[in-house]
Enzyme design. Sequence first.
Site, PDB file in Angstrom:
ATOM      1  N   GLU A  58       0.811  -1.217   0.000  1.00 21.63           N
ATOM      2  CA  GLU A  58       0.000   0.000   0.000  1.00 21.63           C
ATOM      3  C   GLU A  58       0.847   1.271   0.000  1.00 21.63           C
ATOM      4  O   GLU A  58       0.484   2.257  -0.635  1.00 21.63           O
ATOM      5  CB  GLU A  58      -0.898  -0.025   1.242  1.00 21.63           C
ATOM      6  N   ASP A  59       1.974   1.252   0.704  1.00 18.48           N
ATOM      7  CA  ASP A  59       2.702   2.504   0.942  1.00 18.48           C
ATOM      8  C   ASP A  59       4.117   2.577   0.374  1.00 18.48           C
ATOM      9  O   ASP A  59       4.778   3.594   0.528  1.00 18.48           O
ATOM     10  CB  ASP A  59       2.792   2.758   2.455  1.00 18.48           C
TER      11      ASP A  59
END
Length: 187
Positions: A58-59
């Site tokens: 996600e990051d």
Amino acid sequence: MELLDAAMTFAIAAHSGAVRKGDGTPAILHAMEAAVITATLTDDREVLAAAVLHDTVEDTGADLEEIRARFGDRVASLVGTETEDKMRHLPPDRSWRARKEAAIARLEAEEDPGAAMVTLGDKLSNLRALYRRKEEKGAAMWDCFHQKDPEQHHWYYRTLAQVLLPLAETAAWREYDWLIRRVFDED
């Protein structure tokens, strides 16, 4: 290298230089805290590896196929359950509720109990940070988020508490519930 050691090494490299919204702490500290919390729930190395890796897709620049190749199908599946679709075709403040509803639905559909453990580790770490921020900044704490309405955050964390009820007898779930009540003034 042992699976958990390899996951930690990968997560440290992937999160290098990244900081968390609101308090500017290194992002890797959240990943490690989520794994420590998860370790109070299980000693399953695949679940613990997924906990430390939960934000890498996600990051960071990592993707699920890289996680699968390095750490196996189950770890990748657990990380995938915890990975939010950012819906980049919409502004973050407009996609917030849909992203959270999708995350809840993924968790509800997941049959592996490890997914709930990883989620509880992640969200309890988040709530601890929210509690500290509330003590420091009061209502201004919400200004750093795309979703600035605390009632929306309250809905999300309380809904997850219901989904995570199978873990209600654990100290981690009880702390999670206690923090929801404090952060969102339920009591």
